[in-house]
Design a protein around this motif. Structure first.
Motif, PDB file in Angstrom:
ATOM      1  N   ALA A  79      -0.006  10.306   8.546  1.00 17.12           N
ATOM      2  CA  ALA A  79       0.340   9.622   7.298  1.00 17.12           C
ATOM      3  C   ALA A  79       1.761   9.969   6.866  1.00 17.12           C
ATOM      4  O   ALA A  79       2.531   9.091   6.452  1.00 17.12           O
ATOM      5  CB  ALA A  79      -0.652   9.990   6.203  1.00 17.12           C
ATOM      6  N   ASP A  82       4.461   8.059   8.381  1.00 20.85           N
ATOM      7  CA  ASP A  82       4.636   6.735   7.770  1.00 20.85           C
ATOM      8  C   ASP A  82       5.164   6.824   6.343  1.00 20.85           C
ATOM      9  O   ASP A  82       5.242   5.814   5.639  1.00 20.85           O
ATOM     10  CB  ASP A  82       3.294   5.995   7.749  1.00 20.85           C
ATOM     11  CG  ASP A  82       2.799   5.636   9.130  1.00 20.85           C
ATOM     12  OD1 ASP A  82       3.623   5.459  10.044  1.00 20.85           O
ATOM     13  OD2 ASP A  82       1.563   5.517   9.297  1.00 20.85           O
ATOM     14  N   LYS A  84       3.668   8.434   3.883  1.00 19.30           N
ATOM     15  CA  LYS A  84       2.549   8.401   2.940  1.00 19.30           C
ATOM     16  C   LYS A  84       2.015   9.813   2.720  1.00 19.30           C
ATOM     17  O   LYS A  84       2.007  10.621   3.624  1.00 19.30           O
ATOM     18  CB  LYS A  84       1.442   7.495   3.472  1.00 19.30           C
ATOM     19  CG  LYS A  84       1.925   6.062   3.637  1.00 19.30           C
ATOM     20  CD  LYS A  84       0.800   5.155   4.038  1.00 19.30           C
ATOM     21  CE  LYS A  84       1.338   3.773   4.296  1.00 19.30           C
ATOM     22  NZ  LYS A  84       1.242   2.891   3.214  1.00 19.30           N
ATOM     23  N   SER A  88      -2.523   8.778  -0.750  1.00 19.61           N
ATOM     24  CA  SER A  88      -2.636   7.489  -0.067  1.00 19.61           C
ATOM     25  C   SER A  88      -3.801   7.501   0.917  1.00 19.61           C
ATOM     26  O   SER A  88      -4.568   6.536   1.010  1.00 19.61           O
ATOM     27  CB  SER A  88      -1.330   7.170   0.665  1.00 19.61           C
ATOM     28  OG  SER A  88      -1.457   6.008   1.417  1.00 19.61           O
ATOM     29  N   VAL A  98      -3.953   2.803  -3.957  1.00 23.73           N
ATOM     30  CA  VAL A  98      -3.467   4.094  -4.454  1.00 23.73           C
ATOM     31  C   VAL A  98      -3.520   4.119  -5.980  1.00 23.73           C
ATOM     32  O   VAL A  98      -3.922   5.122  -6.584  1.00 23.73           O
ATOM     33  CB  VAL A  98      -2.034   4.374  -3.938  1.00 23.73           C
ATOM     34  CG1 VAL A  98      -1.466   5.637  -4.562  1.00 23.73           C
ATOM     35  CG2 VAL A  98      -2.031   4.482  -2.424  1.00 23.73           C
TER      36      VAL A  98
END
Length: 117
Positions: A79, A82, A84, A88, A98
């Motif tokens: 994550a 990315d 995030k 998230s 979210v």
């Protein structure tokens, strides 16, 4: 296993997810993140993952990754790659946006659902 919606990270799951978790930990290095972002499938092929694990990584299906042996602390590296954060991922696991997840948590969270007897 009796907590609804919870995946207990057992020894069996740890063995099943060893390659998956090693892949996730590799993303701590900038050069590995760059290689992964450049060609996800090619990078994944360098790890001992089964097809279901590879597909879950590409789909960013965090719940599936946990069921396939991913440890949440390692899966969070994916994550982070990315951009995030943990919230998230938690929202994704809860099936919420979210924003909706954050509002739900600010309102005191959700009540556990009892299993049918």
């Amino acid at each position: 296993d009796s907590i609804p919606g919870t995946i207990v990270f057992t020894g069996e799951l740890a063995r099943k997810g060893f390659g998956l978790n090693q892949f996730c930990m590799s993303l701590m290095k900038a050069e590995n993140r760059a290689a992964f972002k450049a060609d996800e499938r090619a990078y994944l092929n360098g790890w001992p993952l089964d097809q279901a694990q590879k597909d879950a990584v590409v789909a960013r299906d965090y719940g599936r990754l946990l069921a396939l042996g991913g440890n949440i602390f390692f899966v969070l590296k994916l994550a982070a790659t990315d951009g995030k954060g943990a919230q998230s991922v938690a929202a994704s696991l809860a099936g919420q946006s979210v924003e909706d997840y954050a509002a739900m948590m600010r309102a005191g969270g959700r009540k556990p659902v009892a299993l049918a007897a």
